[in-house]
Design a protein around this motif. Structure first.
Motif, PDB file in Angstrom:
ATOM      1  N   ALA A  54       0.866  -1.181   0.000  1.00  0.00           N
ATOM      2  CA  ALA A  54       0.000   0.000   0.000  1.00  0.00           C
ATOM      3  C   ALA A  54       0.901   1.229   0.000  1.00  0.00           C
ATOM      4  O   ALA A  54       1.322   1.706   1.039  1.00  0.00           O
ATOM      5  CB  ALA A  54      -0.907  -0.003   1.231  1.00  0.00           C
ATOM      6  N   ASN A  55       1.230   1.697  -1.207  1.00  0.00           N
ATOM      7  CA  ASN A  55       2.151   2.829  -1.357  1.00  0.00           C
ATOM      8  C   ASN A  55       1.360   4.065  -1.771  1.00  0.00           C
ATOM      9  O   ASN A  55       0.923   4.171  -2.912  1.00  0.00           O
ATOM     10  CB  ASN A  55       3.206   2.486  -2.414  1.00  0.00           C
ATOM     11  CG  ASN A  55       4.173   3.633  -2.661  1.00  0.00           C
ATOM     12  OD1 ASN A  55       4.028   4.710  -2.080  1.00  0.00           O
ATOM     13  ND2 ASN A  55       5.145   3.402  -3.521  1.00  0.00           N
ATOM     14  N   PRO A  56       1.181   5.022  -0.861  1.00  0.00           N
ATOM     15  CA  PRO A  56       0.331   6.186  -1.169  1.00  0.00           C
ATOM     16  C   PRO A  56       0.896   7.043  -2.306  1.00  0.00           C
ATOM     17  O   PRO A  56       0.183   7.891  -2.839  1.00  0.00           O
ATOM     18  CB  PRO A  56       0.344   6.990   0.137  1.00  0.00           C
ATOM     19  CG  PRO A  56       0.910   6.085   1.178  1.00  0.00           C
ATOM     20  CD  PRO A  56       1.784   5.099   0.469  1.00  0.00           C
ATOM     21  N   ALA A  57       2.159   6.797  -2.685  1.00  0.00           N
ATOM     22  CA  ALA A  57       2.770   7.610  -3.737  1.00  0.00           C
ATOM     23  C   ALA A  57       2.379   7.158  -5.143  1.00  0.00           C
ATOM     24  O   ALA A  57       2.687   7.838  -6.111  1.00  0.00           O
ATOM     25  CB  ALA A  57       4.288   7.579  -3.588  1.00  0.00           C
ATOM     26  N   ARG A  58       1.733   6.014  -5.255  1.00  0.00           N
ATOM     27  CA  ARG A  58       1.271   5.537  -6.562  1.00  0.00           C
ATOM     28  C   ARG A  58      -0.242   5.495  -6.536  1.00  0.00           C
ATOM     29  O   ARG A  58      -0.833   4.807  -5.688  1.00  0.00           O
ATOM     30  CB  ARG A  58       1.818   4.140  -6.857  1.00  0.00           C
ATOM     31  CG  ARG A  58       3.328   4.089  -7.042  1.00  0.00           C
ATOM     32  CD  ARG A  58       3.754   4.788  -8.316  1.00  0.00           C
ATOM     33  NE  ARG A  58       5.191   4.672  -8.552  1.00  0.00           N
ATOM     34  CZ  ARG A  58       5.846   5.470  -9.393  1.00  0.00           C
ATOM     35  NH1 ARG A  58       5.222   6.443 -10.045  1.00  0.00           N
ATOM     36  NH2 ARG A  58       7.139   5.313  -9.581  1.00  0.00           N
ATOM     37  N   VAL A  59      -0.878   6.219  -7.437  1.00  0.00           N
ATOM     38  CA  VAL A  59      -2.329   6.378  -7.388  1.00  0.00           C
ATOM     39  C   VAL A  59      -2.941   5.870  -8.691  1.00  0.00           C
ATOM     40  O   VAL A  59      -2.563   6.318  -9.774  1.00  0.00           O
ATOM     41  CB  VAL A  59      -2.699   7.858  -7.156  1.00  0.00           C
ATOM     42  CG1 VAL A  59      -4.209   8.032  -7.099  1.00  0.00           C
ATOM     43  CG2 VAL A  59      -2.055   8.357  -5.866  1.00  0.00           C
TER      44      VAL A  59
END
Lengths: 409, 409
Positions: free
Chosen positions: A217-222
Motif C-alpha cells: 500500500a504505497n500512497p505515492a502511486r495512485v
C-alpha cells in the motif's frame, strides 16, 4: 478535505456546469440512421487449418488462442459493419493508427465453463456488456446492443467449444476488445473502430495450491482519481499500473493495494476489487467493500460476491459454514485497517476478479510496517473460501442459478 | 489541503516507503549485457515505389506520410535489435498483442524545418529524447540512448527530405513512438517492444489567420493527479481527454482548461502547456506557468518560451516590443484568474506546444460564467506574438541559435 466531501463538491460542480452528459456522446457515436450491431448479419469463414487444443496442463494465462475470432468494424459514417467469425490471425494496421498513439481501447474478461453435462456456460455476460458500453462512453468509442454481442460470443464459443477444457477448474477465457482504428495523428473523436473477441483456454488460478498474496500500500502511486477514468475498463488504466507492480515486487509484495487521498482510502487491489472482513465490537462480522464512487471498477465478481453475501445475510440463501454477516459498501481507510489489526479484529482481506474469483491476502505493507492478516490452513479465510465454493459451483453449472447461462438453448 | 502540502506529503511518503526508483526499473528494462540501441547497425531498404509529396496546400494534420519509416524491435532477452529504414507500410500484430489491450505506449512530436539556405533543421531533438526515456520509465518500456535515435531520425528525414515543405510556415512533423508488442493477455512488464518513427508534412497551424481559442474549465474532468502519469507523454494520457473535449465543444469551447484539486489549480490546456500574463500592482508584467510538479508535461516549447522570456528579462536577449517581464513557474488557481480579470489585470493567456508554438486564448468558461481575455488586433497578445516570432525565426533557421540543428553536418 474528506473524500466524500471532495466527491460531493465535484458532483455539484458537474451539475452546475451542466456539461454534455454521456448519453449525448453516445448519440453522436451511435448516430441517427447508422447501422446498429446486428448478430443476424454474421458471416462465418471457417478456419481451413484448425489446430487441436493443446493439453490443458501447462497452459499459461493469455498465451494460447483458439481457432476462430470475431471481428466487427465500425465507422462514424455508416455505423456497425458486418460481424465476421474467421480464422484467428494477425491484424494489419497503418503505423499512424490511433491505437498505437493515444490508447483508445477498452476490454472485458469473462469465461466459458464446462458443466457436468458437458455443455458450455457463460457467467453473467450481460454485466460485461453493460460495462463495455459504459467504458465506450468514457473513451469516445461507439456503443452497441449488448444482447447482439452476447449472441455473437455464444456462436463463437460454440464453434470452438472443443477448446473449453473438461478438466476441473479449467475454463475458456473470453476477451472482447474495442479499439479506435482511424489512421490519423489528430487527437479527436474516433472515426473508425474495431470490435473483436478472442478465446484463450486457461488453467485454474490456484494450480499448485492457494497462494495468499502480500500487498504493498504505497500512497505515492495512485491508480485513479475523481474526474478520471478509474470506473471504466480502459487499456489506459492498466499499462500505468505495471511500474507500481514492479516496484511492489522489488519490495517482496505481489500486488498493489491502491490508496486514494491524504487519508489513504482503500480502493482496489492490483486488477481486482477489494473485500475486508472485520470483527465488530459485538463480535459479529462485517464485510466491507469500497463503494462505486466513480474511481472503482464495477467488477462482475464484486457484484456477485456482494449478492451472495447479502442473500446469506438475509437468510434467503445461507453460505455454508458462515455466521451472520453485515455487508457494507462504504469507504474504509488505512487507519481503520491498522486499528482493526491492532485490536485483532481484522479477520480477512481478499481481492475479487474473473481470473481467481477470490484471492486471499495475508499481508499489507504500509508506511514501512507490515500488517499481518490471518488466513486459514487452506490459504483462505472462511468467508473467501465459502464464497469461492459457491461461485465456482454456479459458474461450472454444478448448481443451477440464473447467473449461469448455456451457450445453446 | 493545499496542493503544495498535498504534494509534499506524498513526496515524504515516497521517501519513507523507499520504493524501487525508476533507475532500478531502467536497469531491469535495459538489462546487463543486452544490446543497446545502435545507429551504426542501421539497415536501409529503399521504398521501391516512392510517391511524390502532395501539394502543400490542403494538407491536414497527421493524415499524409512520407515514403519511409524507421523501425527498431526490442525484447527483454536480447535488448535492442537492428534499426531499419524501409518503405512506409502497415504493421502486422497478433490480436492478443498488448498494445491492443493495456495501452503500453508513448510518443513524441517534433518537426523538421526548411531553412533559408534550403537545408533541413530539427529543433531541440535532445529534449524529446530525454522526455521519451522518462516516459519509457513510467510505462515500463525500455530506455535507449537518445543520441543514437537522433542520428537515426536525421538519416530518415534526410532520405525523405523532399517531403520537408518549402512553403512558409510548413514543416515535416516527426512522430517517434514506442509500444509494447508481446502477444499475451498477462498484465506484466513488457517483454517485447517496437520503436518506430513516421514523418508527416503539415501546414501552418494558423492557415487562415490566427483563431484565438475559448477554453472550458470544468472541475469535474481531471487530466492528471499526484502519483499518476501526467508528467509522461503516454498514449494513456490522451485517449481519456477526448470525451472532455467533445463535452467542451458542445458548450461552444475549443479546448479544455485542465484544473486540479478543490482549489481549482490550473495545470494545462488541451494538449498544450499554459501561460498567463498578468499586470501586477506596480503595473509591471508577470508571466506565470504552472510548475513541473509531476502532473504537468515538460513541454519542449514550454521550456523554450521560458528560456526566451528569461533571456529577455535578464537583458541578455531582449524580445522585440516587450516591456520588462517577471517570469514565474508557480501554482496559480482560478480564484487568482477571476480576481485578475475583475481588476482588468489579466493581460494574456496562451497555450504552448509543438503544433501551434503558441495558441492565444480569448475566453475561459468557468462555473457557468465566461471570463474574457484580451487579444490584440492580430489575434495574439503582445507577449505571445513576440515569442512566436522569435521561436519561429529560430526553428526555420532565419536566426542562428544552438536549439536549431541541421540534419547533415
Amino acid at each position: 478535505m474528506r473524500l466524500t466531501a471532495y466527491l460531493l463538491s465535484n458532483f455539484k460542480q458537474v451539475k452546475r456546469m451542466a456539461p454534455a452528459n454521456v448519453s449525448d456522446v453516445e448519440k453522436k457515436l451511435h448516430g441517427v440512421g447508422l447501422a446498429p450491431l446486428d448478430a443476424g448479419k454474421l458471416v462465418i469463414e471457417k478456419n481451413p487449418n484448425p489446430r487441436s487444443p493443446p493439453p490443458a496442463k501447462g497452459l499459461v494465462f493469455g498465451k494460447t488462442f483458439s481457432n476462430h475470432m470475431l471481428t466487427v468494424p465500425w465507422n462514424a459514417q455508416t455505423g456497425w459493419g458486418q460481424p465476421k467469425i474467421g480464422a484467428y490471425g494477425p491484424f494489419s494496421f497503418d503505423p499512424s493508427t490511433v491505437i498505437f498513439h493515444y490508447a483508445p481501447s477498452l476490454f472485458e474478461g469473462l469465461k466459458a465453463y464446462r458443466d457436468p453435462q458437458g455443455e458450455v456456460r457463460l457467467f453473467r455476460p450481460d454485466k460485461n456488456m453493460e460495462r463495455m458500453n459504459t467504458s465506450a462512453d468514457r473513451i469516445a468509442l461507439p456503443r452497441f446492443d449488448g444482447d447482439e454481442l452476447v449472441k455473437l460470443i455464444k456462436k463463437l464459443v460454440d464453434m470452438d467449444k472443443d477448446w473449453v477444457p473438461f478438466e476441473a477448474g479449467y475454463s475458456l477465457y473470453i476477451r472482447p476488445t474495442l479499439i479506435g482504428t482511424q489512421p490519423t495523428l489528430g487527437v479527436s473523436a474516433n472515426e473508425e473502430a474495431l470490435l473483436f473477441v478472442i478465446l484463450s483456454p486457461v488453467g485454474p488460478y490456484y494450480s499448485s495450491g492457494v497462494k495468499p498474496v502480500a500487498l504493498e500500500a504505497n500512497p505515492a502511486r495512485v491508480r485513479a482519481w475523481p474526474g478520471g477514468t478509474g470506473a471504466s475498463k480502459l487499456g489506459a488504466n492498466y499499462g500505468p499500473g505495471i511500474l507500481p507492480q514492479i516496484e511492489a515486487a522489488k519490495q517482496g509484495f505481489q500486488q498493489n493495494l491502491w490508496l486514494f487521498g491524504d487519508e489513504h482510502w482503500l480502493t482496489e487491489v492490483g486488477t481486482m476489487n477489494l473485500f475486508i472482513v472485520m470483527k465488530k465490537n459485538d463480535q459479529t462480522l462485517e464485510v466491507v467493500t469500497p463503494p462505486l464512487d466513480g474511481m472503482i471498477l464495477a467488477g462482475v465478481t464484486r457484484d456477485s460476491v456482494l449478492g451472495l453475501l447479502r442473500a446469506h445475510s438475509s437468510g434467503e440463501a445461507p453460505l455454508a459454514g458462515l455466521p451472520k454477516i453485515e455487508v457494507s459498501e462504504r469507504n474504509i481507510n488505512m487507519k481503520e485497517i491498522v486499528d482493526a489489526a491492532e485490536k485483532c479484529n481484522l479477520v480477512e482481506v481478499f481481492g475479487s476478479g474473473t481470473a481467481a474469483v477470490v484471492s486471499p491476502v495475508n499481508k499489507i505493507g504500509y508506511l514501512g510496517e507490515d500488517i499481518s492478516i490471518p488466513v486459514g490452513d487452506s490459504g483462505f479465510g472462511a468467508v473467501a473460501e465459502s464464497v469461492l465454493n459457491k461461485l465456482s459451483a454456479i459458474q461450472w453449472g454444478k448448481e443451477e442459478h440464473p447467473w449461469s447461462v448455456r451457450i445453446t438453448e
